[in-house]
Design a protein around this motif. Structure first.
Motif, PDB file in Angstrom:
ATOM      1  N   THR A   9       0.509  -1.072  -0.107  1.00  0.00           N
ATOM      2  CA  THR A   9       0.139  -0.070   0.413  1.00  0.00           C
ATOM      3  C   THR A   9       0.804   0.868   0.260  1.00  0.00           C
ATOM      4  N   SER A  10       2.335   1.093   0.277  1.00  0.00           N
ATOM      5  CA  SER A  10       3.207   2.842   0.164  1.00  0.00           C
ATOM      6  C   SER A  10       3.411   3.038  -1.046  1.00  0.00           C
TER       7      SER A  10
ATOM      8  N   ASN B 172       2.830  -6.635  11.223  1.00  0.00           N
ATOM      9  CA  ASN B 172       3.277  -6.295   9.658  1.00  0.00           C
ATOM     10  C   ASN B 172       3.240  -4.667   9.709  1.00  0.00           C
TER      11      ASN B 172
ATOM     12  N   GLY C 159       2.008   0.252   4.948  1.00  0.00           N
ATOM     13  CA  GLY C 159       1.913   1.361   4.704  1.00  0.00           C
ATOM     14  C   GLY C 159      -0.199   1.215   6.533  1.00  0.00           C
TER      15      GLY C 159
ATOM     16  N   ASN D 283       3.232   9.104   5.791  1.00  0.00           N
ATOM     17  CA  ASN D 283       4.162   9.132   5.391  1.00  0.00           C
ATOM     18  C   ASN D 283       3.601  10.368   4.340  1.00  0.00           C
TER      19      ASN D 283
ATOM     20  N   ASP E 288      14.771   7.020   9.670  1.00  0.00           N
ATOM     21  CA  ASP E 288      14.798   6.443  11.266  1.00  0.00           C
ATOM     22  C   ASP E 288      13.899   7.150  12.930  1.00  0.00           C
TER      23      ASP E 288
ATOM     24  N   GLY F 267       8.505  -2.417   6.132  1.00  0.00           N
ATOM     25  CA  GLY F 267       9.487  -1.196   6.677  1.00  0.00           C
ATOM     26  C   GLY F 267       9.131  -0.192   8.222  1.00  0.00           C
TER      27      GLY F 267
ATOM     28  N   GLU G 189       6.278 -10.312   3.173  1.00  0.00           N
ATOM     29  CA  GLU G 189       4.734 -10.351   1.604  1.00  0.00           C
ATOM     30  C   GLU G 189       4.767 -11.100   0.688  1.00  0.00           C
TER      31      GLU G 189
END
Ligand SMILES: Nc1ncnc2c1ncn2[C@@H]1O[C@H](COP(=O)(O)OP(=O)(O)OP(=O)(O)O)[C@@H](O)[C@H]1O
Ligand SMILES: CC(=O)N[C@H]1[C@@H]2OC[C@@H](O2)[C@@H](O)[C@@H]1O[C@H](C)C(=O)O
Length: 364
Positions: A16-17, A161, A164, A197, A211, A293, A326
């Protein structure tokens, strides 16, 4: 088509990101993972990402030609080198997800990809589950069960997970089959990185809070966090799933805050949603194993560790690759579909009965 012996499958996932496409090989008989193999990543170019972003929210029948071209060419490029793969699991880009309404839409044409790659391609993994009353997501849980058994875990753990959207799977590895009633519980926890994001993009033109540097400088605005947690989604019992932008209004809650305070508050929103999610699990997990992520964001990880009573570790702690889980999941699920094994169950998506979701397209 596939005999009972283990095969090498390659899976491809674009999350999704909208950062790019991951691909990874897994050797499996559809039940156990034997070996993890090669991986690859192809980042979207800015113009490709813009085309896909413009297609978000669209359904079959809408004008999708440009987005379909991008999806097809990027997947062909990333998957072509995997000559040893006997079968392909192709997730496709999720454009819209409304399981209790219009359905779920992953962009892609598996038949076209099968012709290009000259291999069988399993795709459209989510529709059959939705047609049987399921959420159509998350689908990684059956693979998480195989990973827990691969790592020889004994006690219940949670795979988390942080992409996004956040999703978690509570796994009892002592139960041998994922479709058995008490083996799994899975659901989307809430927004994870997507709204954060979007904030960074909107305010600073940056793709993400690398980070957690910005969040580390800010302070959490408790009032905004409480308003966010008032959302009925968090009290709803699982199974449950989300679309990428279901919590887009989060940005309004932090509108008046400084950049650093807004980032800290949104990071806390993602982490607190997970903590509430863990309370829905059948038992407290021995550990939380984080993939996606968000595990690279030390502020998010510290907030989770501070709020949970068990260790919070990246999945690398048990020998897995958190950037590829994934893609590996859809390699594994492709083999399950080819063997007629279920890929979801009432405990993972709320589907009426366990179902093998996915269409198999073979080169003509
Ligand atoms: N070093 C880092 N610091 C902070 N955040 C990071 C870092 N690396 C990755 N991320 C976050 O993780 C996101 C990517 O996560 P991931 O690739 O798991 O998402 P996805 O697979 O697209 O999502 P989903 O699982 O929802 O489909 C980035 O957009 C960013 O927000
Ligand atoms: C509809 C859809 O594509 N959902 C994704 C998304 O990204 C994370 C979360 O929301 C999860 O439900 C799912 O992906 C993972 C791979 C899954 O199905 O397990």
């Amino acid at each position: 088509m596939l005999g009972p012996d283990p095969v090498w499958a390659v899976g491809a996932m674009s999350g999704t990101s909208l950062d790019g496409v991951d691909a990874a090989m897994v050797q499996t008989d559809g039940r156990d993972v034997l070996t993890f193999g090669a991986t690859a990543y192809r980042e979207y170019r800015p113009e490709e990402r813009a085309i896909l972003r413009a297609a978000l929210g669209k359904w079959p029948g809408d004008d999708l030609d440009a987005a379909l071209d991008v999806t097809h060419s990027v997947h062909a490029e990333v998957l072509n080198p995997f000559e040893a793969a006997q079968i392909v699991g192709f997730h496709g880009q999720t454009l819209a997800h409304d399981p209790k309404g219009r359905g779920t839409h992953q962009l892609g044409d598996g038949q076209a990809l099968a012709e290009t790659l000259q291999k069988p391609v399993v795709w459209d993994f989510r529709s059959a589950d939705v047609a049987l009353g399921g959420e159509g997501a998350p689908l990684a849980p059956f693979f998480h069960h195989a990973c827990a058994r691969w790592a020889k875990l004994r006690a219940p753990v949670v795979f988390l997970n942080l992409g996004g959207v956040g999703n978690l799977t509570w796994v009892d590895p002592s139960i041998d089959r994922p479709e058995k009633p008490d083996a799994l519980l899975a659901f989307d926890t809430g927004p994870a990185n997507a709204p954060l994001n979007d904030l960074l993009q909107e305010r600073l033109g940056r793709a993400y809070d690398k980070d957690g540097a910005l969040a580390a400088k800010g302070k959490v605005e408790e009032g905004a966090l409480e308003l966010f947690l008032d959302d009925a989604y968090f009290r709803k019992l699982p199974p449950k799933s989300l679309d990428r932008d279901d919590f887009a209004l989060m940005l309004d809650l932090v509108r008046e805050l400084s950049d650093a305070d807004a980032a800290a508050t949104m990071t806390a929103m993602a982490a607190t949603a997970v903590m509430i999610g863990i309370e829905h699990c059948p038992s407290e997990p021995e550990r939380v194993l984080v993939t996606g992520g968000g595990r690279h964001n030390p502020v998010m990880m510290q907030m989770l560790a501070a709020g949970l009573d068990c260790p919070v570790e990246p999945v690398e702690a048990i020998g897995l690759d958190g950037d590829m889980l994934e893609a590996q999941a859809f390699a594994y699920l492709a083999v399950r579909v080819a063997r007629g094994l279920p890929t979801s169950a009432p405990s993972t998506t709320g589907v009426r009965a366990a179902v093998a979701g996915g269409t198999i397209s073979r080169p003509s």
